[in-house]
Scaffold this motif. Structure first.
Motif, PDB file in Angstrom:
ATOM      1  N   GLY A   4       4.757  11.621   7.573  1.00  0.00           N
ATOM      2  CA  GLY A   4       4.835  11.452   6.133  1.00  0.00           C
ATOM      3  C   GLY A   4       3.813  10.431   5.657  1.00  0.00           C
ATOM      4  O   GLY A   4       3.036   9.891   6.436  1.00  0.00           O
ATOM      5  N   PRO A   5       3.837  10.164   4.375  1.00  0.00           N
ATOM      6  CA  PRO A   5       2.892   9.194   3.828  1.00  0.00           C
ATOM      7  C   PRO A   5       3.226   7.771   4.259  1.00  0.00           C
ATOM      8  O   PRO A   5       4.363   7.470   4.612  1.00  0.00           O
ATOM      9  N   VAL A   6       2.229   6.938   4.230  1.00  0.00           N
ATOM     10  CA  VAL A   6       2.384   5.513   4.485  1.00  0.00           C
ATOM     11  C   VAL A   6       1.899   4.800   3.229  1.00  0.00           C
ATOM     12  O   VAL A   6       0.841   5.130   2.695  1.00  0.00           O
ATOM     13  N   TYR A   7       2.682   3.863   2.752  1.00  0.00           N
ATOM     14  CA  TYR A   7       2.332   3.107   1.557  1.00  0.00           C
ATOM     15  C   TYR A   7       1.959   1.691   1.964  1.00  0.00           C
ATOM     16  O   TYR A   7       2.703   1.034   2.683  1.00  0.00           O
ATOM     17  N   ARG A   8       0.785   1.250   1.507  1.00  0.00           N
ATOM     18  CA  ARG A   8       0.291  -0.092   1.799  1.00  0.00           C
ATOM     19  C   ARG A   8       0.449  -0.950   0.559  1.00  0.00           C
ATOM     20  O   ARG A   8       0.083  -0.524  -0.531  1.00  0.00           O
ATOM     21  N   VAL A   9       0.974  -2.152   0.737  1.00  0.00           N
ATOM     22  CA  VAL A   9       1.068  -3.122  -0.349  1.00  0.00           C
ATOM     23  C   VAL A   9      -0.027  -4.150  -0.086  1.00  0.00           C
ATOM     24  O   VAL A   9      -0.022  -4.811   0.948  1.00  0.00           O
ATOM     25  N   GLU A  10      -0.978  -4.233  -1.019  1.00  0.00           N
ATOM     26  CA  GLU A  10      -2.117  -5.131  -0.858  1.00  0.00           C
ATOM     27  C   GLU A  10      -2.202  -6.076  -2.041  1.00  0.00           C
ATOM     28  O   GLU A  10      -1.847  -5.709  -3.162  1.00  0.00           O
ATOM     29  N   VAL A  11      -2.691  -7.295  -1.784  1.00  0.00           N
ATOM     30  CA  VAL A  11      -2.967  -8.240  -2.868  1.00  0.00           C
ATOM     31  C   VAL A  11      -4.462  -8.515  -2.890  1.00  0.00           C
ATOM     32  O   VAL A  11      -5.127  -8.525  -1.850  1.00  0.00           O
ATOM     33  N   THR A  12      -4.984  -8.719  -4.078  1.00  0.00           N
ATOM     34  CA  THR A  12      -6.368  -9.146  -4.253  1.00  0.00           C
ATOM     35  C   THR A  12      -6.332 -10.556  -4.813  1.00  0.00           C
ATOM     36  O   THR A  12      -5.586 -10.841  -5.762  1.00  0.00           O
ATOM     37  N   LEU A  13      -7.131 -11.430  -4.214  1.00  0.00           N
ATOM     38  CA  LEU A  13      -7.176 -12.830  -4.615  1.00  0.00           C
ATOM     39  C   LEU A  13      -8.340 -13.090  -5.561  1.00  0.00           C
ATOM     40  O   LEU A  13      -9.258 -12.270  -5.666  1.00  0.00           O
ATOM     41  N   GLU A  14      -8.319 -14.253  -6.220  1.00  0.00           N
ATOM     42  CA  GLU A  14      -9.413 -14.644  -7.116  1.00  0.00           C
ATOM     43  C   GLU A  14     -10.764 -14.589  -6.415  1.00  0.00           C
ATOM     44  O   GLU A  14     -11.768 -14.288  -7.037  1.00  0.00           O
ATOM     45  N   LEU A  20      -3.592  -7.254   3.272  1.00  0.00           N
ATOM     46  CA  LEU A  20      -2.450  -6.375   3.463  1.00  0.00           C
ATOM     47  C   LEU A  20      -1.187  -7.218   3.555  1.00  0.00           C
ATOM     48  O   LEU A  20      -1.095  -8.123   4.383  1.00  0.00           O
ATOM     49  N   VAL A  21      -0.210  -6.925   2.693  1.00  0.00           N
ATOM     50  CA  VAL A  21       1.058  -7.640   2.705  1.00  0.00           C
ATOM     51  C   VAL A  21       2.063  -6.909   3.586  1.00  0.00           C
ATOM     52  O   VAL A  21       2.758  -7.506   4.388  1.00  0.00           O
ATOM     53  N   ALA A  22       2.141  -5.580   3.417  1.00  0.00           N
ATOM     54  CA  ALA A  22       3.130  -4.796   4.155  1.00  0.00           C
ATOM     55  C   ALA A  22       2.768  -3.326   4.108  1.00  0.00           C
ATOM     56  O   ALA A  22       1.954  -2.901   3.289  1.00  0.00           O
ATOM     57  N   GLU A  23       3.392  -2.568   4.999  1.00  0.00           N
ATOM     58  CA  GLU A  23       3.320  -1.108   4.982  1.00  0.00           C
ATOM     59  C   GLU A  23       4.746  -0.578   5.016  1.00  0.00           C
ATOM     60  O   GLU A  23       5.619  -1.178   5.638  1.00  0.00           O
ATOM     61  N   ALA A  24       4.968   0.529   4.322  1.00  0.00           N
ATOM     62  CA  ALA A  24       6.293   1.142   4.287  1.00  0.00           C
ATOM     63  C   ALA A  24       6.127   2.650   4.260  1.00  0.00           C
ATOM     64  O   ALA A  24       5.125   3.168   3.771  1.00  0.00           O
ATOM     65  N   ALA A  32       9.273  -2.090  -4.211  1.00  0.00           N
ATOM     66  CA  ALA A  32      10.136  -3.275  -4.236  1.00  0.00           C
ATOM     67  C   ALA A  32       9.426  -4.481  -3.629  1.00  0.00           C
ATOM     68  O   ALA A  32       9.527  -5.598  -4.146  1.00  0.00           O
ATOM     69  N   ILE A  33       8.693  -4.250  -2.537  1.00  0.00           N
ATOM     70  CA  ILE A  33       7.926  -5.335  -1.917  1.00  0.00           C
ATOM     71  C   ILE A  33       6.864  -5.829  -2.886  1.00  0.00           C
ATOM     72  O   ILE A  33       6.679  -7.030  -3.083  1.00  0.00           O
ATOM     73  N   GLY A  34       6.158  -4.891  -3.512  1.00  0.00           N
ATOM     74  CA  GLY A  34       5.122  -5.257  -4.478  1.00  0.00           C
ATOM     75  C   GLY A  34       5.689  -6.063  -5.645  1.00  0.00           C
ATOM     76  O   GLY A  34       5.092  -7.048  -6.087  1.00  0.00           O
ATOM     77  N   MET A  35       6.855  -5.658  -6.145  1.00  0.00           N
ATOM     78  CA  MET A  35       7.478  -6.377  -7.254  1.00  0.00           C
ATOM     79  C   MET A  35       7.905  -7.778  -6.831  1.00  0.00           C
ATOM     80  O   MET A  35       7.785  -8.732  -7.598  1.00  0.00           O
ATOM     81  N   ARG A  36       8.380  -7.924  -5.585  1.00  0.00           N
ATOM     82  CA  ARG A  36       8.742  -9.253  -5.080  1.00  0.00           C
ATOM     83  C   ARG A  36       7.507 -10.151  -5.028  1.00  0.00           C
ATOM     84  O   ARG A  36       7.546 -11.315  -5.436  1.00  0.00           O
ATOM     85  N   VAL A  37       6.388  -9.588  -4.565  1.00  0.00           N
ATOM     86  CA  VAL A  37       5.139 -10.353  -4.500  1.00  0.00           C
ATOM     87  C   VAL A  37       4.714 -10.781  -5.910  1.00  0.00           C
ATOM     88  O   VAL A  37       4.326 -11.929  -6.131  1.00  0.00           O
ATOM     89  N   ILE A  38       4.798  -9.859  -6.865  1.00  0.00           N
ATOM     90  CA  ILE A  38       4.436 -10.188  -8.251  1.00  0.00           C
ATOM     91  C   ILE A  38       5.329 -11.305  -8.779  1.00  0.00           C
ATOM     92  O   ILE A  38       4.838 -12.269  -9.381  1.00  0.00           O
ATOM     93  N   SER A  61      -4.122  -9.304  -8.367  1.00  0.00           N
ATOM     94  CA  SER A  61      -3.524  -7.978  -8.461  1.00  0.00           C
ATOM     95  C   SER A  61      -2.706  -7.664  -7.222  1.00  0.00           C
ATOM     96  O   SER A  61      -2.950  -8.194  -6.144  1.00  0.00           O
ATOM     97  N   VAL A  62      -1.721  -6.788  -7.430  1.00  0.00           N
ATOM     98  CA  VAL A  62      -0.886  -6.282  -6.347  1.00  0.00           C
ATOM     99  C   VAL A  62      -0.927  -4.772  -6.466  1.00  0.00           C
ATOM    100  O   VAL A  62      -0.660  -4.216  -7.535  1.00  0.00           O
ATOM    101  N   ASP A  63      -1.278  -4.092  -5.386  1.00  0.00           N
ATOM    102  CA  ASP A  63      -1.420  -2.637  -5.407  1.00  0.00           C
ATOM    103  C   ASP A  63      -0.557  -1.992  -4.335  1.00  0.00           C
ATOM    104  O   ASP A  63      -0.446  -2.513  -3.219  1.00  0.00           O
ATOM    105  N   VAL A  64       0.034  -0.845  -4.675  1.00  0.00           N
ATOM    106  CA  VAL A  64       0.730  -0.011  -3.712  1.00  0.00           C
ATOM    107  C   VAL A  64      -0.119   1.252  -3.551  1.00  0.00           C
ATOM    108  O   VAL A  64      -0.309   1.995  -4.507  1.00  0.00           O
TER     109      VAL A  64
END
Length: 70
Positions: A4-14, A20-24, A32-38, A61-64
């Motif tokens: 199945g698909p893999v979703y990556r949660v990434e943050v971009t810094l200044e 990479l923060v997490a994969e799910a 939910a992980i992305g929202m917690r990071v935000i 920014s936080v991207d899924v």
């Protein structure tokens, strides 16, 4: 079974660095992980990135991102 698909949660810094923060395997979990990071970043707290932490004030920014598992 088909992968199945893999979703990556990434943050971009200044600085422009992307981390990479997490994969799910489930979009809702990744979101939910992305929202917690935000929430943590907006509060000015630290954000867990793997085994490290970063200053949430530096997150711009936080991207899924979804992709199919190989």
């Amino acid at each position: 079974p088909a992968a199945g698909p893999v979703y990556r949660v990434e943050v971009t810094l200044e600085s422009g660095a992307t981390l990479l923060v997490a994969e799910a395997s489930d979009f809702e979990e990744a979101k939910a992980i992305g929202m917690r990071v935000i929430d943590e970043a907006e509060a000015g707290g630290t954000v867990a990135v793997g085994d490290a932490t970063i200053d949430g004030r530096q997150v711009v920014s936080v991207d899924v991102l979804g992709r199919n598992a190989a």
